[in-house]
Design a protein around this motif. Structure first.
Motif, mmCIF file in Angstrom:
data_model
loop_
_atom_site.group_PDB
_atom_site.id
_atom_site.type_symbol
_atom_site.label_atom_id
_atom_site.label_comp_id
_atom_site.label_asym_id
_atom_site.label_seq_id
_atom_site.Cartn_x
_atom_site.Cartn_y
_atom_site.Cartn_z
ATOM 1 N N ASP A 1 50.688 46.419 -4.056
ATOM 2 C CA ASP A 1 51.996 46.861 -2.810
ATOM 3 C C ASP A 1 52.965 45.965 -3.028
ATOM 4 O O ASP A 1 54.122 45.385 -1.541
ATOM 5 C CB ASP A 1 51.022 45.385 -1.442
ATOM 6 C CG ASP A 1 49.875 46.391 -0.879
ATOM 7 O OD1 ASP A 1 49.942 47.319 -1.288
ATOM 8 O OD2 ASP A 1 48.740 45.889 -0.511
ATOM 9 N N ASP A 2 53.561 44.467 -4.214
ATOM 10 C CA ASP A 2 54.832 44.620 -4.537
ATOM 11 C C ASP A 2 55.317 45.741 -4.640
ATOM 12 O O ASP A 2 56.972 45.369 -4.358
ATOM 13 C CB ASP A 2 54.753 43.712 -5.448
ATOM 14 C CG ASP A 2 54.178 42.581 -5.430
ATOM 15 O OD1 ASP A 2 54.310 42.200 -4.077
ATOM 16 O OD2 ASP A 2 53.628 41.905 -5.918
ATOM 17 N N TRP B 1 46.961 44.187 -3.707
ATOM 18 C CA TRP B 1 47.708 42.961 -3.384
ATOM 19 C C TRP B 1 49.129 43.076 -3.907
ATOM 20 O O TRP B 1 49.930 43.350 -3.907
ATOM 21 C CB TRP B 1 47.595 42.020 -3.475
ATOM 22 C CG TRP B 1 46.661 41.468 -2.397
ATOM 23 C CD1 TRP B 1 46.090 41.879 -1.009
ATOM 24 C CD2 TRP B 1 45.543 40.633 -2.462
ATOM 25 N NE1 TRP B 1 45.243 41.356 -0.208
ATOM 26 C CE2 TRP B 1 44.937 40.355 -1.399
ATOM 27 C CE3 TRP B 1 45.541 39.361 -3.594
ATOM 28 C CZ2 TRP B 1 44.067 39.372 -0.660
ATOM 29 C CZ3 TRP B 1 44.360 38.561 -2.664
ATOM 30 C CH2 TRP B 1 42.736 38.858 -1.963
ATOM 31 N N ALA B 2 48.546 43.624 -5.361
ATOM 32 C CA ALA B 2 49.846 43.602 -6.552
ATOM 33 C C ALA B 2 50.469 45.259 -6.534
ATOM 34 O O ALA B 2 52.033 45.872 -6.121
ATOM 35 C CB ALA B 2 49.180 43.457 -7.967
ATOM 36 N N ARG C 1 55.848 53.218 -6.720
ATOM 37 C CA ARG C 1 53.528 52.233 -6.580
ATOM 38 C C ARG C 1 53.498 53.839 -6.956
ATOM 39 O O ARG C 1 51.670 53.755 -7.292
ATOM 40 C CB ARG C 1 53.771 52.149 -5.262
ATOM 41 C CG ARG C 1 52.019 51.531 -4.927
ATOM 42 C CD ARG C 1 52.017 51.329 -3.555
ATOM 43 N NE ARG C 1 53.435 49.868 -2.621
ATOM 44 C CZ ARG C 1 53.449 51.549 -1.229
ATOM 45 N NH1 ARG C 1 52.864 51.695 -0.322
ATOM 46 N NH2 ARG C 1 54.093 49.994 -0.404
ATOM 47 N N THR D 1 61.834 49.344 -11.322
ATOM 48 C CA THR D 1 62.311 48.593 -9.753
ATOM 49 C C THR D 1 63.649 48.678 -9.456
ATOM 50 O O THR D 1 64.344 49.241 -9.406
ATOM 51 C CB THR D 1 61.916 47.101 -9.059
ATOM 52 O OG1 THR D 1 62.849 46.169 -9.779
ATOM 53 C CG2 THR D 1 60.094 46.363 -9.330
ATOM 54 N N PRO E 1 58.814 42.217 -9.029
ATOM 55 C CA PRO E 1 58.158 41.955 -8.265
ATOM 56 C C PRO E 1 56.885 40.393 -7.984
ATOM 57 O O PRO E 1 57.045 39.924 -8.933
ATOM 58 C CB PRO E 1 56.600 43.197 -8.379
ATOM 59 C CG PRO E 1 58.043 44.367 -8.900
ATOM 60 C CD PRO E 1 58.601 42.798 -9.892
ATOM 61 N N ALA E 2 56.366 40.280 -7.183
ATOM 62 C CA ALA E 2 55.902 39.047 -7.504
ATOM 63 C C ALA E 2 54.901 38.341 -7.557
ATOM 64 O O ALA E 2 54.507 37.746 -8.790
ATOM 65 C CB ALA E 2 55.421 38.407 -5.813
ATOM 66 N N PHE E 3 53.699 39.782 -8.778
ATOM 67 C CA PHE E 3 53.145 39.597 -9.219
ATOM 68 C C PHE E 3 53.116 39.057 -11.624
ATOM 69 O O PHE E 3 52.584 38.754 -11.702
ATOM 70 C CB PHE E 3 52.203 40.795 -9.605
ATOM 71 C CG PHE E 3 53.126 42.036 -9.822
ATOM 72 C CD1 PHE E 3 53.316 41.853 -11.468
ATOM 73 C CD2 PHE E 3 53.457 43.205 -8.745
ATOM 74 C CE1 PHE E 3 54.132 43.939 -11.929
ATOM 75 C CE2 PHE E 3 54.114 44.071 -9.015
ATOM 76 C CZ PHE E 3 54.630 44.481 -10.764
#
Length: 298
Positions: free
Chosen positions: A218-219, A215-216, A225, A42, A121-123
């Protein structure tokens, strides 16, 4: 073409990175390397650079554990000294690694270039806290082995195995690495009920997995992505070299995870005392031996 048996011992040893912890550091080494990998991605680092960096750190850690670059630097060592120590860890376990790949991993460790970290990322946190299902089979009760690994540990290990296997399968290590790092995206939100639970979902399984995977995804911001989505295209089958390297790594990790529980359960004091020299050579070994003998321990 037979799978590379010569890498077996390395993979067995690497698997323990899921279970190595140190004071002041949260999570296992595998869990932390998973987070480092995603932070570097990221942060904009080149995919192949990240794949080699994380793999090199994992191989060095298989013997050095958390005697890593950060710790060694904190003790006052310079980069040349740090690099020499880390490469010695790689050399201690990497005899069966493809020579060209090993040379690239050693170069990464010797240079010690820090990758610019980005956001996590949140995942990543979700996969850290999502335990794996254990041994499951439709129609049978599951077998739970404690402590369970989590999904980030599994993904990291498959990624490292995949990079090491890539020369054998003539696969792109960067693609294999990223496919492995993302192959359980759905479990960031979806609890793991194993093969048994998935079969009970029936026709609902595919759309649920697609939704939770998205959903992942989209993080992640573009273009990362899209890069991840392209890498994940190798996941469904073994029709590509990258697919074969990934699936070999995935099945190896799943079985070795269980094997380590069985190995621990069958451990003998003969192995511990005689082969592993728990009471090791030193100025007081004779005294130690007498104490154990006199007290009939074990």
């Amino acid at each position: 073409m037979a799978a590379p048996f010569a890498l077996r011992d390395l993979f067995v040893e690497l698997n323990d990175l899921k279970r190595v912890h140190s004071a002041g550091r949260i999570g296992s080494i595998a869990e932390r390397l998973f987070a480092q990998g995603w932070s570097a991605l990221t942060g904009g680092a080149d995919l192949e650079t990240v794949a080699l960096d994380i793999t090199a750190k994992a191989l060095a850690a298989s013997r050095l554990c958390d005697l890593d670059a950060a710790f060694l630097a904190s003790t006052g060592l310079d980069q040349v000294q740090i690099g020499d120590i880390l490469v010695s860890g790689l050399d201690a376990v990497g005899g069966a690694v493809d020579p060209e790949l090993k040379a690239r991993l050693a170069d990464v460790l010797q240079r010690g270039e820090a990758l610019q970290p980005g956001h996590l990322p949140a995942f990543v946190a979700a996969l850290n806290h999502q335990p794996r299902a254990g041994v499951t089979c439709p129609g049978r009760a599951r077998i739970l082995l404690e402590p369970p690994e989590n999904h980030s540990e599994h993904c990291l290990m498959v990624a490292v195995y995949g990079v090491v296997l890539s020369p054998f399968y003539r696969a792109d290590p960067a693609v294999v690495f990223l496919a492995a790092m993302s192959h359980h995206f759905h479990n960031a939100a979806m609890p793991d009920a194993g093969f048994t639970g998935e079969m009970l979902l029936g026709d609902h399984l595919a759309p649920i997995m697609a939704r939770t995977t998205q959903w992942a995804l989209d993080d992640l911001d573009l273009p990362l992505r899209e890069i991840v989505e392209r890498a994940r295209a190798v996941l469904p089958d073994d029709a590509t070299a990258e697919g074969r390297a990934f699936h070999a790594a995935d099945c190896i990790d799943r079985v070795l995870q269980i094997a380590q529980h069985l190995r621990a359960a069958s451990l003998t004091m003969g192995t511990v005392l005689d082969e592993m020299e728990l009471v090791h050579a030193g100025p007081v070994k004779g005294f130690h031996d007498r104490v154990l003998r006199d007290m009939r321990i074990p």
